[in-house]
Each structure stands twice: as C-alpha cells, then as structure tokens.
Design an enzyme around this catalytic site. Structure first.
Site, PDB file in Angstrom:
ATOM      1  CG  HIS A   1      -2.267   1.564   1.356  1.00  7.45           C
ATOM      2  ND1 HIS A   1      -1.394   2.422   1.785  1.00  7.45           N
ATOM      3  CD2 HIS A   1      -3.391   1.265   1.393  1.00  7.45           C
ATOM      4  CE1 HIS A   1      -2.712   3.419   1.832  1.00  7.45           C
ATOM      5  NE2 HIS A   1      -3.978   2.362   1.203  1.00  7.45           N
TER       6      HIS A   1
ATOM      7  CE  LYS B   1      -8.686   0.664  -3.010  1.00 10.52           C
ATOM      8  NZ  LYS B   1      -9.489   0.169  -2.660  1.00 10.52           N
TER       9      LYS B   1
ATOM     10  CG  ASP C   1      -6.995   9.316  -3.473  1.00  9.09           C
ATOM     11  OD1 ASP C   1      -6.542  10.919  -3.784  1.00  9.09           O
ATOM     12  OD2 ASP C   1      -7.101   8.964  -2.819  1.00  9.09           O
TER      13      ASP C   1
END
Lengths: 335, 526
Positions: free
Chosen positions: B269, B323, B326
């Site tokens: 992450h 994902k 962002d």
C-alpha cells in the site's frame, strides 16, 4: 439517539462536571464548528474521564460519541477500559459492534476494538463469518483484510487455515483482479509463518503455478495475478526461466496464422490467451526480459534490453523506469 | 475575506497572512495534447475491478475541459482562500469526524501554505503555537485535541506544525515540548518485535513507526534502546509485491517471537510504503559495521513505478495494485522516489534520450518525453494534479467528482512539489570537516557547517550508552537528515513559474527552511 436530550439538561448526569475542550479565553486556529449535540457529549466525556468514572452510563455515553465520531480513539480507549473495569459481557459488546463496524468499516478503531475483544474471548470462528459479511460489501477493505489475517495468524488453527483456502478461491472467482484476494492467497499459502519454503512439496507448488496460469489466461493484462506468480516463484527460489514456455505466449504479438482451430495444439500446462486478450502484455514482456537476464550471456542481455526498449513505447508512462532497467541489465554483464 | 496576488490577507481579527509569492503575469498555456486515451485493458473479461476502472476513466475524460488552457495553471489564489478560510474561520461540523486529528488539520493547512509560499504573520503563528500546546498531554506526547489521550500520530503532526511556526524561547513552542515525557511515552508503546502501538491499547502499524522515528529524530531523542528491533519489524512488512503493508505478525498463541521473516498483515500500500521507506532512512545511522539488515529496494521500485496510471489515468498514482488513482498518492507514492538516493539507488546516472526543446514543442508524442530525472513520470504526475485534482473553487481532491479537503490539498501539493523539485542528500557537505579558524557565520550562510558536539542536551535518555557513543550517534542522526538540499538546476516546473510550489524535504514533508532550524536547535548547532 436523534431525540436525545443534551447531557447538560439531563438530571441523570447532573453529578458530572462538564469540561470544555479549550480553557477559557483560548482562541484556537482551525476550530471545528461542532454541533451542539457533539460539543455537549464531548464535554461530559471529558468530565467522566477527569472523574475516572467507569460505569454502564459511561458505556452509553461512549457509544453515543462513537456514533457521532467513530475515529475518536480516546473514546474507544476509555470504553475498553470501562468494559474491563465493570466486567461487562464482551460477547454482547462484540455483537453491538457488528452494526458499527458495518457502518464505519473504513475506521481503524472499529477493527482494533474487535481485536481487543477477540483477544479476551478467544473465539475466532464466528468472527471470520462476520468479516465475510463486510468483505461481501467491500471486497478490498484494507482494515478488514488485515484483521482477518491477524485472526488466522493469532489463533493459528489448522481447520481455519484449510477453510480459508476455499474462501480465497471464492473471492478470486468473483473478481480475479481483486489484488486483496491475491494477497490473501499469498498470506494463507506462503507467508503464514508456519512453513519454511524448503518444506514446500513440489506437487503443491505445481498446482499453485497451474492455478495462476489458468487465471492469467482468462484476463492476461492483470497485474495482480502476475505479481502473485512472480511472488510465488521468488518465495520458493524457482528461476523465472522455468516459466519460459508460458510467458512467451503472452509476451509476443499474436501470431495471426495460428488462429485456425485445426492448428492449435492444446497444452493444458500452458493455457493460451483467449481470443479477446490484448497482446503483448507489458507485464509478460518484463517477465520475459527477466528470464533472459537470468542467463546473463551478452546475447540474452541484448534480448532483455530489446524488450525494455519496446516497453518504453508500449508502456510509455514508465519510460524512465524501463530505461533504468536497461541500464541495470547492462550492469549485469560487468558484474 | 479574499486572497489576492501581492497583497495580504485580512482576517476578521485584523491579523494578516503575508503572501511571499509574487504572481507571474504571463499566463503560460500548457501543452494540452497530453492525454492518451488508452483505457483499461479488459481482455474481454469484465469484472467489478475493471468496470470501476472504466467508469473512473470516463469521468476523467469528461472532466477535461474542451479548452484545457483555461485550467492549465495552479489555482494558487483559490487554494489560499480555501485554506485561509479553514484556518481562520474554522471547519464546518462535518469535520467533527476529525475531532481526534486536530494537529493533522493544522499541519495539512500550514504545510500547504508553506508549499504555496505563504508564511503566517507573528500573531497567527502564536495562535497556532498556543493551539498545538493545548494538545500536549501533561505526561508527554500530544493528543488529537486538547484533553485527549496521547497518540503517536497526532504527535507527529503537532511537532511538524511547531517546526513551521515555532521558535526557541518562552512561548515559542519548542522549549515547551516535554521531550523526556515524550520519550517515555514512546518507550511505553514499544513491543518485543520492534513495532509500536500508536497509543496505549491502540493498534500496531507502521505509520506509528514512521511518526515516532521522525519526531524522535527532529527532537534528538532517538536512542539505540528505542530503535532496537525496529528494522526487523519494518522489513517484515514488505510483501511479495515489493511495497509494504501496515504491519506484520510476530507471535503465535504459544507466545514465541517468530524469527524473520514474519508474515505481513495486509497488502502492499502506498501510504505504508512511504512510512516504511522513510523509516528505513531514519534507521540508517544505527547500522553497525557489517550487520546491516536489508529490504528489497529493487522490488519496491518496481512496485512503486507500477502504481502510476498511464493512458486515461493521466499520470496519477494509485495506492495498491489494480485500484483507482487518487491525488493523495502523489505524495505517498511519488514521494518515495525522492527517498531512493538515500537508499543507495543512483538515478542520475541513467542514460536518457533528450529531446531538442524546439522539436519537442512541435511533436505531439513527446509531451512526456522531457528530460526525466526520476524513475517515475514526473511530468505526467504534474498533469494529473493540475488538470484533475484541483477543485474549481479551491482546495485539491482525490479525483474529479470528489470534494476537496485539507488532507488531499496537502498531499496533492506535496506530490506536485516532489514532481517539480529534486531534494537530495548532499554528500560533499555532509562529509565536510571543519578547519581551524573558519568563519561559522559565513559557513552557515553557504549552508556549509561543521557538526559540533551534540552534548549540550541535558537529557540522559539511554543509560546503556557512553557519553562519547551518544555524541557520535547524535552526529550521525543529524548528518543523515540535515544535509538535504534542493538541486535547483534539476527543477522541472510544468506550465512555467506560475505553477511552481516550494520544495519539500522527502523525509518529513516540511520545507528545508523549516526543518533545518529545528534540527539545529535540538542538536545544539549554531
């Protein structure tokens, strides 16, 4: 809760001295313009903390506050202290928290609080079922996966590990691009802290490689599956070159002549990309380049560099990275 | 209240924000032909993940203006207005969910100001200092607000805020920090596997490790006792993908401590990877001789570069494999690249294809082919932030269709800073040895300064160390983090100087001009 009377007007709380957040006269910057309900509840929370009260009504107050602000870690901490102090029924607490965890699943504290309760209760089975209901809603929720893995590692029960393999299979069947599920597969099968890589049986490894190849053939441009593939090989010290035949199918342009069915040789070990797959896959080209790098002859390094060069065009956003990989490949020759 | 180009910002109380940035009058039109319309490759096999990706790409394409020159600039004034309003007028009641993150809100706002070239006036600075000090716990450590329990994360945000606005002397904030209490608080959170709880009975994760190491480094309270075992925890968070997860598991029920490797908990992450890599740099001064533990930096680099979205993702970063991009990962992932030189990766030696500037202007395909000094595409990242992450009325955001907030405002701006500037360790100055008779004032102006003894600290935190060992260790810590400097010749500001933000120190996310005085003070340097 919405009809709740302010604590300041509730005679049941008249014995508590509310404490404002800032001392009188303070002029804080970036003040939060709290609702009356929130300010009132936090004033009384500070009051009970100052008094050291631990009681049922403190549980009511902290629950009220958690609903208004689930990230208020001091409230959670004090709630946990209170639960232990008054010897509250922790099983009941856990069930009460089910709804909160569902509503506020992206908050660290809802999961950590459960972990504290489960550590006391030693009952992981129903907890895994509960977590499943959350992952059904958000299949990539970071905290939820981390918590699930903590339960498996903490209790370390053979039956839980075995059931988990079936669960992760279901999750991947639902969405084979879900990297959280691939990561969980790696956790369950390879990095659960129980096995040393030397003890891995060949048959087990072979089945696993086949599983990932089958998944790649369904949707070849899927980084999650390729990363898992590479991860398993590295974890078990298998050279990438053992995968040459499979990887080549995905790293090269589709051979337009071999489209006729009669010519296709079915190789179940190395399933071919489907008819709608977009080839070549950048991530397979990288894999192939690394196979060549393993051999370290000048000819093989040239092949790797040629692939990196193609990647600077095909995968343009990473041009700088592929140039660096080229420089790294050249260095292999001088080492 | 308005913020304008050259004047000051008046608040209701009559205080002012001084704008140090002088707005360029020439409006530079960016090369608008930046978008490759390449979409997610679904291979004819749609799943929930690829569908979400597809829809977000749709929204990106829609959000691009038909006349892109209109939003090709950093909307500096709008962002300053947005931030000034939060700081001076307050945050609406929806921010109550961040009531336990008040130092963070202040840090996000103030560091955004720093990046935008704005300093607070003395009156507002003092207000900030007083606000932050009200959150210090009597026993040490800072809480998420006044009278809250001490917690490692808000402590980091509080100390960073004090680096920006604080000063030595009474009321200045720095001398009011209870360092002894803070150190004891940190020690009380330490676990046998080298991890830390973020607070008493709180969760264990690597954000806590980063925040603790950053704060301890800034305040000169990092000791061998505090650091012992931490490297094993950090490296055990590295997953098979190369990035880092939030934690690892060290014990089984029988209670034994697993030797390395320990299973990591969670997937690789961006945020945790940022924390892990910066932690690794903070730990470097503690490597003794040959026993240097290792992380797989090359695997990390591979993972980091894979997080940058090409095609219709416009160069933004995602935080995990597959994902959505962002804006906040502009910093969490983008910022990691700036740590690589301190992790032994030499980037500047990469041979590059350099376009002739005139040719490039006429070549639609080369808009991202400028000289690249990083392993990621810093030009494309600037595009994502400028084109997609700016909210029209000020503040920055995750992506179009999301609302701006203080968090996304800072981490987009910090990512923009990382994409524009190269702040690197400077070995020639780090290794400089003072000669007798050299003028210290002059050396300080030239940013060349010998490291004096760090013995003046009255805190005797780690009795296991001899005084000489302590002094040597403090010098190593100071040297590791102090001598980072912007390489101005390597700056690449897309869209011209109007889009320039200030450089930030990749280890702390503070400007060099803010972190250096604080380090000098706590390490007893002139």
């Amino acid at each position: 809760m919405s009809e709740q009377v302010l604590y300041a007007q509730n005679s049941a709380w008249s014995d508590v001295i509310p404490i404002p957040q800032f001392d009188e006269g303070a002029k804080p910057v970036a003040p939060i313009l709290y609702s009356e309900e929130y300010r009132d509840a936090t004033d009384y929370f500070r009051g009970v903390v100052r008094a050291g009260e631990k009681s049922q009504r403190v549980l009511d107050l902290t629950e009220h506050l958690i609903r208004l602000n689930p990230g208020h870690y001091s409230v959670w901490q004090y709630r946990y202290d209170t639960l232990l102090a008054i010897k509250a029924d922790l099983r009941e607490e856990l069930r009460r928290m089910d709804e909160l965890a569902t509503t506020h699943m992206k908050t660290y504290q809802v999961w950590h609080h459960r972990q504290l309760l489960i550590e006391q209760l030693h009952e992981p089975d129903s907890e895994l079922d509960f977590i499943k209901t959350i992952l059904d809603i958000d299949s990539k929720n970071y905290h939820t996966w981390g918590y699930r893995q903590w339960i498996l590692a903490h209790f370390n029960r053979e039956d839980l590990w075995i059931a988990e393999i079936r669960y992760v299979e279901q999750m991947l069947k639902k969405d084979l691009r879900n990297n959280s599920a691939w990561n969980h597969r790696f956790f369950v099968l390879w990095s659960n802290g129980r096995r040393e890589s030397g003890e891995i049986q060949d048959e087990f490894l072979r089945t696993e490689i086949q599983f990932v190849k089958d998944n790649i053939s369904l949707a070849p441009n899927n980084d999650a599956a390729w990363n898992y593939y590479r991860g398993v090989l590295q974890h078990t010290n298998q050279p990438f070159s053992t995968q040459l035949n499979f990887v080549k199918l995905y790293a090269e342009e589709r051979d337009s002549d071999s489209d006729t069915d009669s010519e296709v040789v079915l190789d179940l070990d190395n399933p071919s990309p489907g008819p709608r797959a977009v080839l070549p896959c950048a991530i397979a080209m990288e894999f192939l380049a690394e196979i060549y790098e393993e051999k370290r002859t000048p000819e093989d390094i040239d092949k790797a560099i040629s692939l990196y060069h193609k990647l600077t065009i095909l995968d343009k956003i990473r041009k700088s990275y592929w140039e660096w990989r080229t420089a790294e490949a050249k260095r292999l020759l001088t080492e | 209240m308005t913020v304008t180009g050259q004047s000051t910002v008046a608040s209701e109380s009559g205080n002012a924000l001084y704008l140090l940035f002088r707005k360029s009058q020439s409006s530079t039109i960016m090369n608008v032909n930046l978008l490759s319309e390449q979409r997610v490759i679904e291979d004819g096999y749609r799943t929930e993940t690829s569908l979400e990706q597809w829809l977000v790409e749709d929204s990106f394409l829609e959000a691009l203006p038909s006349d892109p020159s209109k939003i090709s600039v950093l909307k500096r004034n709008e962002h300053l207005n947005y931030l000034a309003k939060l700081l001076l007028e307050g945050l609406n009641k929806r921010y109550a969910v961040q009531d336990a993150s008040q130092p963070w809100l202040t840090f996000w706002i103030l560091q955004s100001f720093s990046l935008l070239g704005v300093l607070l006036d003395p009156g507002n600075k003092q207000k900030v200092i007083n606000t932050i000090l009200a959150m210090q716990h009597p026993d040490g450590g800072f809480g998420g607000g006044p009278k809250q329990a001490p917690h490692i994360l808000p402590t980091y945000a509080a100390i960073c805020t004090l680096a920006i606005v604080g000063r030595p002397g009474k009321g200045g904030g720095w001398d009011e920090i209870n360092r002894k209490g803070l150190y004891n608080f940190f020690l009380s959170l330490k676990q046998p596997d080298g991890s830390f709880h973020v607070m008493r009975d709180g969760e264990v994760d690597i954000r806590g490790t980063y925040c603790l190491l950053a704060v301890s480094t800034m305040l000169n309270i990092l000791t061998p006792t505090l650091v012992e075992g931490v490297p094993d925890f950090v490296r055990s968070c590295q997953t098979y993908e190369g990035g880092f997860s939030c934690a690892s598991y060290a014990r089984f029920m029988e209670g034994q401590l697993l030797s390395f490797p320990r299973p990591s908990l969670g997937e690789a992450h961006g945020g945790y990877t940022s924390c892990a890599l910066a932690s690794w740099v903070f730990l470097k001064p503690f490597w003794e001789g040959t026993s240097t533990p290792s992380i797989d930096v090359k695997r990390t680099i591979r993972w980091l570069t894979k997080q940058q979205g090409g095609g219709a993702n416009m160069g933004g970063f995602r935080g995990r494999t597959n994902k959505l991009v962002d804006g906040c990962y502009s910093w969490w992932v983008g910022g990691c690249f700036a740590l690589l030189p301190a992790l032994g990766i030499q980037i500047d030696s990469v041979p590059r294809h350099i376009d002739n500037a005139d040719d490039a202007a006429h070549d639609n395909d080369s808009e991202w082919d400028d000289v690249e000094e990083e392993l990621f595409n810093s030009q494309a990242l600037q595009d994502y932030i400028i084109y997609l992450a700016q909210a029209p009325s000020g503040g920055l955001r995750d992506k179009p269709q999301k609302s701006p907030d203080a968090y996304h405002t800072l981490y987009n701006l910090a990512g923009l800073s990382i994409a524009q500037h190269r702040v690197r360790p400077v070995p020639s100055e780090r290794d400089w040895i003072p000669q007798p008779g050299e003028n210290l004032i002059l050396l300080k102006e030239k940013r060349i300064l010998p490291i004096l003894s760090c013995k003046d600290d009255a805190l005797d935190l780690d009795p296991s160390e001899t005084a000489d060992a302590r002094d040597a260790r403090r010098k190593r810590v100071f040297t590791e983090v102090y001598w980072w400097k912007e390489q101005e010749s390597l700056s690449q500001v897309k869209g011209g100087s109007i889009n320039r933000v200030n450089a930030t120190h990749p280890l702390f996310n503070l400007t060099v001009s803010h972190i250096q005085p604080m380090l000098s003070y706590f390490y007893g340097q002139p």
